[in-house]
Enzyme design. Structure first.
Site, mmCIF file in Angstrom:
data_model
loop_
_atom_site.group_PDB
_atom_site.id
_atom_site.type_symbol
_atom_site.label_atom_id
_atom_site.label_comp_id
_atom_site.label_asym_id
_atom_site.label_seq_id
_atom_site.Cartn_x
_atom_site.Cartn_y
_atom_site.Cartn_z
ATOM 1 N N HIS A 254 -0.632 0.131 -9.855
ATOM 2 C CA HIS A 254 -1.333 -0.799 -8.947
ATOM 3 C C HIS A 254 -1.836 -2.034 -9.716
ATOM 4 C CE1 HIS A 254 -3.336 -0.808 -4.757
ATOM 5 N NE2 HIS A 254 -3.188 -2.042 -5.189
ATOM 6 N N ARG B 21 0.845 -1.192 0.000
ATOM 7 C CA ARG B 21 0.000 0.000 0.000
ATOM 8 C C ARG B 21 0.885 1.248 0.000
ATOM 9 N NH1 ARG B 21 -3.520 -2.641 -1.605
ATOM 10 N NH2 ARG B 21 -5.486 -3.172 -0.620
HETATM 11 C C1 GLV Z 1 -4.911 -4.917 -4.222
HETATM 12 O O1 GLV Z 1 -4.194 -4.033 -3.887
HETATM 13 C C2 GLV Z 1 -5.491 -5.856 -3.316
HETATM 14 O O2 GLV Z 1 -5.592 -5.569 -2.113
HETATM 15 O O3 GLV Z 1 -5.875 -6.955 -3.781
#
Ligand code: GLV
Length: 309
Positions: free
Chosen positions: A272, A224
């Site tokens: 991401h 994160r």
């Molecule tokens: C992505 O970041 C997840 O938490 O799957």
């Protein structure tokens, strides 16, 4: 017939509902905002919970997260007494293994250097270390961190991991506590963060920790954005203390256009995508959870909301 509400800003609703219905034709899947009457909705499958909508579902029993991380659902978003379940999906784990292994091999084999050299038509050979000479440190040894540790160790890398408690992973040295963290940071050429985001891990990748890392080390953050203190990273890279950072998650997403990370020569940015939940295998996990709940059995991968993961 159990009823499940699906809501996500980015996951394809049609593909998910088809996959869910194929696994349980008796499941009444409703896609936000076409919920119909909400009083019989017992299950929700969501990424986040904007505008407190979960509180408007009086029969809600279980919230399944579309993501492996549930930090953004740990506050008042999920009503008290409602179970929260994180996504554990074999495809999500495979994706993370691929991403992490790819980034490790890219650094290990100097591939970024060779790409730059090609652009300059420069023929120059870098020394080739053996994997056993490359020390990898994983922060987090859970579902994803543990799987990456096993794979990297299987490729011959010298792997250690740090987590809240010690894990038994063959060939991987597992440590915990502050001393364990200092030891792991000091020994590792490549540090990979796959920790859950909790009150204890927020900001864990900061200037103090970067000073403990081995000079020129690489940091990979596929967890994160809030694990990282962004300004501290820029300073550490500027001082040459860290050699490179690979970042897949950010405090603000999408990463703002004018953010320094985009054009930094020693930062690799990915949007991401380290690993995405797969509708087929993800639906299987959700339907298995619903069936367990309907049979009064514990649902796998429930979150301990006190602990935070
Ligand atoms: C992505 O970041 C997840 O938490 O799957």
């Amino acid at each position: 017939m159990p009823t499940l509400l699906f809501r996500s800003p980015s996951d394809p609703a049609g593909t998910w509902s088809d996959a869910l219905r194929r696994r349980d034709p008796g499941l009444d899947v409703r896609v936000w905002p076409d919920t119909g009457a909400v009083d019989d909705i017992e299950y929700a499958l969501i990424w986040a919970s904007p505008d407190g909508f979960l509180h408007e579902l009086p029969a809600l029993r279980v919230v399944f997260s579309l993501g492996a991380g549930v930090d953004h659902l740990m506050g008042a978003e999920v009503p008290e007494g409602v179970e929260l379940v994180r996504m554990v999906d074999p495809a999500l784990t495979e994706g993370m293994i691929e991403y992490v292994t790819y980034q490790v091999l890219r650094r290990h084999r100097h591939m970024a250097d060779y790409e730059h050299q090609q652009a300059a038509a420069e023929w120059r050979i870098h020394p080739q270390a053996r994997p056993g000479e490359r020390r990898i440190g994983l922060l987090g040894l859970g579902e994803l961190g543990g799987a990456c540790a096993r794979t990297l160790s299987g490729l011959g890398f010298d792997v250690a991991g740090w987590a809240r408690s010690e894990y038994e992973i063959p060939g991987v040295e597992s440590v915990s506590g502050d001393d364990g963290l200092d030891w792991l940071l000091g020994r590792s050429d490549i540090v990979i963060c796959l920790l859950p985001l909790t009150g204890q891990t927020r900001g864990i990748l900061n200037g103090t920790r970067f000073r403990r890392m081995s000079p020129g080390a690489t940091l990979i953050n596929a967890a994160r954005g809030q694990h990282l203190v962004e300004d501290d990273l820029l300073i550490a890279l500027g001082e040459g203390r860290l050699g490179h950072a690979v970042l897949d998650a950010f405090r603000d997403e999408p990463l703002p256009l004018d953010h320094a990370f985009w054009r930094h020569p020693h930062i690799t940015v990915t949007p991401h995508i380290a690993s995405l939940t797969n509708p087929e295998t993800g639906a299987e996990a959700v339907v298995r959870g619903i069936h367990a709940d309907q049979a009064d059995q514990p649902i796998p991968h429930r979150i301990d909301r006190g602990r935070g993961y």
